[in-house]
Enzyme design. Structure first.
Site, PDB file in Angstrom:
ATOM      1  N   HIS A   1       5.075  -4.080  -7.200  1.00  0.00           N
ATOM      2  CA  HIS A   1       3.855  -3.373  -8.025  1.00  0.00           C
ATOM      3  C   HIS A   1       4.374  -3.320  -9.782  1.00  0.00           C
ATOM      4  O   HIS A   1       3.343  -3.056 -10.142  1.00  0.00           O
ATOM      5  CB  HIS A   1       3.962  -2.049  -7.591  1.00  0.00           C
ATOM      6  CG  HIS A   1       2.933  -0.710  -8.225  1.00  0.00           C
ATOM      7  ND1 HIS A   1       2.768   0.525  -8.590  1.00  0.00           N
ATOM      8  CD2 HIS A   1       1.035  -1.476  -8.592  1.00  0.00           C
ATOM      9  CE1 HIS A   1       1.753   0.939  -9.192  1.00  0.00           C
ATOM     10  NE2 HIS A   1       0.651  -0.196  -8.276  1.00  0.00           N
TER      11      HIS A   1
ATOM     12  N   GLU B   1       1.893   7.633 -11.600  1.00  0.00           N
ATOM     13  CA  GLU B   1       1.372   7.039 -10.770  1.00  0.00           C
ATOM     14  C   GLU B   1       1.849   7.013  -9.459  1.00  0.00           C
ATOM     15  O   GLU B   1       1.073   7.985  -8.173  1.00  0.00           O
ATOM     16  CB  GLU B   1       0.837   5.152 -10.696  1.00  0.00           C
ATOM     17  CG  GLU B   1      -0.008   4.644  -9.663  1.00  0.00           C
ATOM     18  CD  GLU B   1      -0.075   3.408  -9.771  1.00  0.00           C
ATOM     19  OE1 GLU B   1      -0.852   2.846  -8.689  1.00  0.00           O
ATOM     20  OE2 GLU B   1      -0.509   2.897 -10.361  1.00  0.00           O
TER      21      GLU B   1
ATOM     22  N   GLU C   1       3.227  -6.274 -11.533  1.00  0.00           N
ATOM     23  CA  GLU C   1       1.171  -6.960 -11.435  1.00  0.00           C
ATOM     24  C   GLU C   1       1.276  -5.690 -12.764  1.00  0.00           C
ATOM     25  O   GLU C   1       0.286  -5.856 -13.735  1.00  0.00           O
ATOM     26  CB  GLU C   1       1.452  -5.595 -10.107  1.00  0.00           C
ATOM     27  CG  GLU C   1      -0.909  -5.623 -10.048  1.00  0.00           C
ATOM     28  CD  GLU C   1      -0.858  -4.246  -9.675  1.00  0.00           C
ATOM     29  OE1 GLU C   1      -1.378  -3.910 -10.145  1.00  0.00           O
ATOM     30  OE2 GLU C   1      -0.742  -3.889  -8.566  1.00  0.00           O
ATOM     31  N   HIS C   2       1.803  -3.880 -12.926  1.00  0.00           N
ATOM     32  CA  HIS C   2       1.427  -3.855 -14.274  1.00  0.00           C
ATOM     33  C   HIS C   2       1.743  -4.722 -15.507  1.00  0.00           C
ATOM     34  O   HIS C   2       0.552  -4.369 -16.404  1.00  0.00           O
ATOM     35  CB  HIS C   2       2.355  -2.210 -14.239  1.00  0.00           C
ATOM     36  CG  HIS C   2       1.665  -1.303 -13.319  1.00  0.00           C
ATOM     37  ND1 HIS C   2       0.771   0.110 -14.659  1.00  0.00           N
ATOM     38  CD2 HIS C   2       0.997  -1.403 -12.094  1.00  0.00           C
ATOM     39  CE1 HIS C   2       0.076   0.730 -13.172  1.00  0.00           C
ATOM     40  NE2 HIS C   2       0.380  -0.254 -11.985  1.00  0.00           N
TER      41      HIS C   2
END
Length: 448
Positions: A72, A152, A75-76
């Site tokens: 993840h 997040e 991905e950012h």
């Protein structure tokens, strides 16, 4: 909490399987470039729109031990600039095209989707090919994005008692498989992620051999193939790349329970997860029967068995629901919940849920109800075919889960071929609580 955990669209697209040898749809074409990039083109000429979704066969299950959340995190970082673009430029250029873009990570894969007017397809392909190999990983931006994913997690998980309960349930359900680790990661491990972690992970997994490009909409196969060769064809893949081995769960031999207390809880409820053993879930016909059984039992609101019994007739629940996730190549989990009405205890709500399940197993499925569910599946599928993004999601999910285009295309037919007998055989999974974990979300009363 949403009234339904999974919708019919989820049944159709998030869990894909196959039956027999169904033909690939006439509007679908497949290619593979010399460097290993797989390409799927789905024609839909109803509107001058195209969806370009690039899928990488790398998900949270690939996070190295002790580095949960790394997939993840990368991905950012895909939006933080390349040798040819500045941080944030990708988003800005898509906006200038009047388009939409998004990215997502799940346990099995990562996806990057862009939807624009057809005239901008070439520009989108150029941008995506660039960030497949040219990320710059500027140290200050990497550290900033690590703070972003930590924030997040706070917003999506730590601030929500429901999310924390479900996280604990998954961690308790899986004894060996990485699905017990949250996709977003454990906070203490996320804090330790480094620049070098991200760079090495990106180098290992982001290349043509580990990717599938799905282009859906107002395009033609030859047009897409020509552009793909131009922008992706020269990119290299490592010769020694190997995909991760698939881990299996051992037999589950004991029922488990989780009591989660939090003063922020506004509505207490019961939530249960059933793990479906691999020897059952890996059979396509069994999986289709499970999908339909879950929809009948709790997937259609107050018209489902749980909803009709507990919400409409007995009025002991305000909401009920059931759903499932998984397919023949990865773990299958059935989810079920009951939110009790005011004055009804969680103990009573759980007992009533078990009572309804037992009654369903004894009485069987109502044929009219089953026919209605199958009709909903059929027409939901027809409507979904008209959406370019849905098509790209459907076949992309199949790819990262190890399924062929033929398998993905056949899933709806398998669902529609399910009969009463197979549905009830699937329901026998619910007899063994050894394969389950039951959670109670409780409001913690603090002393004043």
């Amino acid at each position: 909490m949403a009234h339904r955990i999974f919708t019919l669209i989820a049944i159709l697209f998030w869990s894909t399987s196959h039956v027999g040898a169904m033909e690939v749809p006439e509007n679908l074409s497949q290619f593979e470039l010399d460097n290993g990039l797989k390409i799927i083109v789905i024609e839909n000429h109803r509107a001058p729109i195209v969806n370009h979704t690039l899928w990488y066969d790398v998900g949270a299950s690939d996070d190295p031990p002790g580095k949960s959340g790394l997939t993840h995190f990368v991905e950012h970082l895909m939006f933080e600039g390349t040798k040819n673009t500045e941080a944030g430029e990708f988003d800005n250029r898509i906006k200038l095209m009047g388009g939409f873009n998004n990215a997502f990570t799940n346990q099995e894969g990562s996806g990057y989707t862009v939807e624009v007017s057809t005239e901008y397809l070439e520009q989108v392909m150029e941008l995506e090919a660039d960030r497949m190999v040219n990320l710059t990983f500027k140290p200050e931006l990497v550290l900033r994005e690590r703070d972003v994913i930590l924030e997040e997690r706070k917003q999506r998980v730590d601030s929500s008692p429901s999310s924390l309960l479900r996280e604990q349930l998954s961690a308790t359900l899986f004894q060996n498989h990485p699905y017990g680790i949250p996709t977003i990661g454990w906070e203490h491990e996320m804090r330790s992620l480094t620049l070098e972690d991200a760079k090495s992970f990106y180098k290992k997994y982001y290349h043509p051999k580990n990717a599938t490009l799905v282009v859906s909409g107002d395009v033609y196969p030859d047009q897409v193939l020509e552009l793909a060769k131009k922008y992706y064809g020269h990119l290299e893949s490592p010769d020694d790349f190997e995909k991760r081995p698939k881990l299996l769960e051992p037999p589950h031999m004991a029922e488990r329970r989780v009591l989660f207390r939090d003063p922020r809880v506004s509505a207490e409820y019961v939530f249960r997860k059933y793990y479906v053993p691999t020897e059952i879930a890996s059979d396509e016909e069994n999986l289709a029967a499970i999908a339909v059984m879950v929809e009948v039992l709790g997937g259609s609101g107050i018209t489902s068995v749980l909803g009709e019994k507990l919400t409409v007739e007995e009025k002991i629940a305000t909401y009920t629901g059931a759903g499932f996730i998984g397919d023949v190549t990865r773990p299958v989990v059935i989810n079920m919940y009951v939110v009790p009405a005011q004055g009804v205890s969680l103990e009573e709500a759980e007992a009533k849920m078990d009572e309804v399940i037992a009654g369903f197993l004894e009485e069987g499925v109502d044929k009219d109800h089953l026919d209605r569910i199958k009709k909903q599946i059929k027409y939901s599928r027809i409507y979904a075919q008209d959406d370019a993004k849905n098509a790209a999601m459907e076949y992309g999910h199949g790819f990262v889960n190890g399924l062929t285009v033929e398998q993905t295309a056949a899933w709806t037919g398998q669902l529609l071929n399910t009969d009463e007998e197979s549905v009830m055989e699937a329901a026998e999974i619910l007899l063994s609580k050894n394969n389950s974990v039951t959670g109670w979300l409780l409001k913690e009363v603090t002393e004043q």
